[in-house]
Structures are given as structure tokens and as C-alpha cells.
Enzyme design. Structure first.
Site, PDB file in Angstrom:
ATOM      1  N   HIS A  84       0.843  -1.204   0.000  1.00  0.00           N
ATOM      2  CA  HIS A  84       0.000   0.000   0.000  1.00  0.00           C
ATOM      3  C   HIS A  84       0.876   1.251   0.000  1.00  0.00           C
ATOM      4  O   HIS A  84       1.852   1.322   0.744  1.00  0.00           O
ATOM      5  CB  HIS A  84      -0.898  -0.037   1.240  1.00  0.00           C
ATOM      6  N   GLY A 165       4.479  22.243  10.348  1.00  0.00           N
ATOM      7  CA  GLY A 165       5.719  21.519  10.608  1.00  0.00           C
ATOM      8  C   GLY A 165       6.821  21.861   9.619  1.00  0.00           C
ATOM      9  O   GLY A 165       6.641  22.710   8.739  1.00  0.00           O
ATOM     10  N   HIS A 170      10.108  13.810   8.899  1.00  0.00           N
ATOM     11  CA  HIS A 170      10.587  13.244  10.158  1.00  0.00           C
ATOM     12  C   HIS A 170      11.447  12.024   9.802  1.00  0.00           C
ATOM     13  O   HIS A 170      11.064  11.219   8.962  1.00  0.00           O
ATOM     14  CB  HIS A 170       9.366  12.837  10.988  1.00  0.00           C
ATOM     15  N   ALA A 173       9.448   8.881  10.912  1.00  0.00           N
ATOM     16  CA  ALA A 173       7.980   8.883  10.812  1.00  0.00           C
ATOM     17  C   ALA A 173       7.470   9.581   9.558  1.00  0.00           C
ATOM     18  O   ALA A 173       6.258   9.607   9.319  1.00  0.00           O
ATOM     19  CB  ALA A 173       7.362   9.545  12.049  1.00  0.00           C
ATOM     20  N   GLY A 174       8.353  10.127   8.742  1.00  0.00           N
ATOM     21  CA  GLY A 174       7.953  10.674   7.454  1.00  0.00           C
ATOM     22  C   GLY A 174       7.018  11.859   7.537  1.00  0.00           C
ATOM     23  O   GLY A 174       7.304  12.849   8.224  1.00  0.00           O
TER      24      GLY A 174
END
Lengths: 300, 300
Positions: A84, A165, A170, A173-174
Site C-alpha cells: 500500500h 511543521g 521526520h 515517521a515521514g
């Protein structure tokens, strides 16, 4: 039990194999005042888990932040593989107005969560769907294009400056997409033909991009075990494109092939009103109010 | 909000004119833990008030006893006049299983309330419908025959010894019927004819006593303002005689007169499942479970 104003949230996180990690993350939703875990399911091939929770606005806000914290702590996207598409440990967080909540309130909630999460976790966040800051960011597939591996470059493009942001992903965590949308209803219509071309052709006519119904996505699918086919649909706003309208349009289009509708299917959860609207249509009920439904009164 | 096991109660008391007394009685249902006042309506001609409440079994039991005490205190049937047949200050108290409650539990609840109330108020009580001690007492109209004025004599007949309490009516509060039954759905089907004879003839065919559907009462009614007629029905068990079945039977019977169904109407409250069953029928939904309804999940 929950109060009068209810929002649903269907966060997707990028872990569908490590049961221990999954349970640690899901546990964040358990035993909370004002929030109810309705369902979750993990897919090993997708390596992804979809959670369904509902709750009061304030309680849900705190709960989703806690959930994001736990998922970011446990998931490292640098090591993630799955079928996915995904761009973040917490990939997407849609908020859905369910009861006595407007879409505007759901949008507001999505922005508050995005602001808090971006600051707390140093996470770039895109707003999407009804929360999107421009038309180009409405479609999740477009926002996510490039996936985790392509995000460092994508975020350097001024057109893809995150809504909240930093302008770099990140490390582990992207990037996360957060937004508000209507409830989806997965509604399938079965045809008494084994010819997939017919189901596909009908699907193309009934769906929005083919000139069909505004809030309908559709494709043809073969049901091998029954030797029939199906028009498989995602109804993206049942309040405007009712389920019965797509069903009757499929019935009409099928006629020219001498094909009949032999049944339908609803996959997963459906808001009560989506089916009540159909009962009202087929029965011709005049002046019906959903206040007349006993269960609605009980939930007030 | 209410918990998982819910019983509805629709007590009828014999005061529909004195608003002060009515409010004093209705107030008993307000602000209670585990009980929710859903609706009440008074009719001046009937001189009678119908209350709809729902709650958890234990909380509802205590609440209904308190309600009976207040109604018995304030209503004197010796001075009561009204068009609706009645035999008691608290005339009838039906309990209706709604959610995760069996009919057996509703019957048990009705008997407990009857026992407590008969002892506390010296009130003779008949059990009726599903709670009836014999077939002759199932029908409320038969139990109530003779009304308040005839009860002193009726109760002397050994065949009409009350199920609970003394063999003479309460001086001011008469006699009460308590029982358990399925939810009633008031469902009307409108016809494009002004000829009442046709609506009446169709009503007779579709209803149980005329050879029609087991849980259907029906009569023809003229809608003067629209110059059409209506088959007006009481569906006494929608789980066995579905609404769509009576609708389609009326449509079929109307055909021979060249008459069409032009609309339907649901009066008052209806359990969600009664309409979901219709949506399932008309849409041909396969393998649908009411667990898939979002609101059911929220109420769990």
C-alpha cells in the site's frame, strides 16, 4: 457511552505485521472516557493497520495525539515495506462528522490536531480533503505521491511546503496527512453475468469521472467463486449521492446487456441514515424525520 | 445515556386535560439515572396521556412504580370522563424489549412491577399480551371491557379474578393492565383514489382477521384534505410481518381496482431495524448484519 456530538476518526498507521507493536498502538484507544474503539484491522501484504474510533471532539483530539506519539515511537519507516502506498508512520488521519457535528467543526478539529502534532513531534503535515488549503491538496493520492522515499525532495518544492511543521520529513515517521471528509460507504452491486467487460463498462458509466454520479467511485470486479461480476463502489458522500441512485442507475445500464442485478453488498460500517434514505425512497415514505427512529431518541 | 440492555415502556394514564396534574406526573420520569423520557402527548377528547420512556430494567422498574404512585395520588377515576375506553388511573403499562432484552425478560419485568404495585397500592392488576396468564386475557380490549364503571362487578366473576391484588377495584384508581409486547409501528399506505370503499376492501384483505398478514391490523381511512384514501395499519410485530410485505400486498391488491400507491407514512416512533429490513429487501443486500450500522456500534 458517548454524548451528543460525535466525530469518527479512521487513522491508518504503517504496521500490519508485528502484532506486539500493533497491540501497543491500539491500546492507546482502549479504556478512554469519551472515545470508543469501534474496529481495527491489519493487512500483512499492505503492512498497514486501519483503525475506526469515534468520540467527543475534545476527548478524540487528546486520544489521537497520544496515538500518534505511540505510533511514531514504535514505527521506523526507513525499514517499512508493503504494497500500500504510504508516506508516514501515521500515514493518514481522516476525521468524519457523524452526529450533531458539522463538516466545519471536523475541519477545525483536523487543523487543531495537525498544529499540535506538528509541534510536538517535529512532523510535517499536509491538510487534505475538506481541510485542504488548496484544490491541489484535496486528493490524498496526489499528496502522497512520491511516498516516504520521495518526501525529502518533494517537500523542498515550494508548491509542497507542508501546511504545518518543518520542510523536511521526520527521520523515522515521514509525513502525515490529516483532514476531514464525509463517511465512505463501500457498496457493491452483483450482476448475473460472468463477463467482466460488462461490469467494467457499467462501472465507468455510473462513476463521477466517467460522467456519472458526483460522489461515486466504481470499478468492475469478478467474483470467481460465484462466476458472476460486481460493480464495486465507494460512495464518497451518501447524503448527496444516495445508494439507491447508484443501484437504480446500474440496473438501468445493465438492461441493455440483458443483464440483471442479483444482489448487493455493503462492506464494513455504514451510517444508519444511508440505509434509511433508501427505505424512504423505495417505500415512498412522506415527511419522515430521523427523529422518529427510536434509536436516535435513545442516543440523544 | 443508556447502557446495553434497553426496555421501552408506554404507560397510559387517565388525565389529558389538567396540565398541572399532567406535568406533576410526567416530572417523575425526568432527571433519572438509567431512564430517558422520549415523548408524551395528551389528548383532551380522550382525557388521557400516553408516555414513552426507555431505560435499563432495574431503573425502569423503580421509575414506573414511582409514576404509578403519583398518578394514583392525583387521579380520581370516579370523576373521569373521556372518549377513550379506560379502567384505571394508570390504565395500561406495556413493556417492550428494544435492545439486548428478550421478550421473556420483558414479561418477567411486567410481572415484577405488577406484584410490587398491587401490594403497594392495593390495586387489582391484569397481565395482558405476552404476559397474559391465559389466552382470554391477551387482548387488552377484552380485559378492559366494562371499563372503570363495570369493574366492581367484573372482578366478582371468578373468570376475571385479577392476576395480582384484591378482587375489587381501587376506589379512585380502578384496575390496571400490565404486560409485555412487541413494538407497534403505525404504518399507512396512501392510494390515488378518493373511494373509501376501495381502501376499506384492501385493508380487510391485508389484515390478519381478514385472512391477511399475521401481525397486521388495518382499516380504510379518508384523507379529506388531499381527496385520497389510506390503508391505515398497526404492525404488531415487524420482525415477523415486515413493513415492505404489507406495502407490496396493498400494491398488489390495489392493482385490480386500477389504483396506485402514491406514498406511505410512519406515525410516531419506529425501531431502526423495521426500516433497515425494508432497505435490505428492496436493495437485495446480501449477508447484512445490523452490527455494520455505525450507530449500533456507538450504542454498544
Amino acid at each position: 457511552m458517548l454524548s451528543n456530538k460525535i466525530v469518527e476518526c479512521v487513522p491508518n498507521f504503517s504496521e500490519g505485521r508485528d502484532l506486539e507493536k500493533i497491540e501497543k498502538i491500539i491500546n492507546v484507544f482502549r479504556g478512554r472516557e469519551g472515545v470508543k474503539l469501534l474496529d481495527y484491522s491489519s493487512d500483512k501484504d499492505h503492512n498497514r493497520t486501519v483503525v475506526t474510533v469515534a468520540g467527543e471532539i475534545e476527548a478524540l483530539k487528546v486520544c489521537i495525539i497520544d496515538f500518534m506519539e505511540k505510533a511514531i515511537e514504535l514505527i521506523d519507516l526507513k525499514e517499512h515495506q508493503g504494497q500500500h502506498p504510504r508516506m508516514g508512520a501515521v500515514d493518514v488521519v481522516p476525521f468524519i462528522p457523524i452526529k450533531n457535528v458539522t463538516m466545519e467543526e471536523a475541519v477545525e478539529l483536523s487543523k487543531e490536531v495537525a498544529e499540535i502534532a506538528s509541534e510536538k513531534f517535529g512532523l510535517p503535515i499536509f491538510l487534505y480533503e475538506k481541510s485542504a488549503s488548496c484544490a491541489a491538496r484535496e486528493n490524498l493520492a496526489v499528496v502522497r505521491k512520491g511516498e516516504f522515499e520521495g518526501m525529502a525532495e518533494k517537500l523542498q518544492n515550494p508548491e509542497w511546503k507542508p501546511d504545518y511543521g518543518p520542510c523536511h520529513p521526520h527521520t523515522s515517521a515521514g509525513v502525515t496527512a490529516i483532514g476531514a471528509r464525509m463517511p465512505l460507504v463501500a457498496f457493491n452491486v452483483n450482476l448475473d453475468t460472468s463477463n467482466l467487460d460488462i461490469a467494467t463498462a457499467i462501472g465507468k458509466k455510473v462513476r463521477f469521472i466517467g460522467g456519472g454520479l458526483r460522489f461515486c467511485k466504481a470499478m468492475g470486479v469478478k467474483l470467481e467463486d460465484r462466476n458472476i461480476t460486481q460493480v464495486s463502489m465507494n460512495m464518497t458522500d451518501y447524503t448527496k449521492t444516495a445508494l439507491y441512485r447508484s443501484l437504480e442507475m446500474i440496473r438501468m445500464e445493465a438492461k441493455r446487456y440483458g443483464v440483471n442485478v442479483v444482489g448487493t453488498e455493503i462492506v464494513g460500517l455504514v451510517p444508519m441514515q444511508a440505509l434509511i434514505d433508501c427505505a424512504e425512497y423505495y417505500m415512498g415514505i412522506e415527511n419522515f424525520s430521523s427523529d422518529q427512529i427510536l434509536e436516535s431518541k435513545l442516543m440523544e
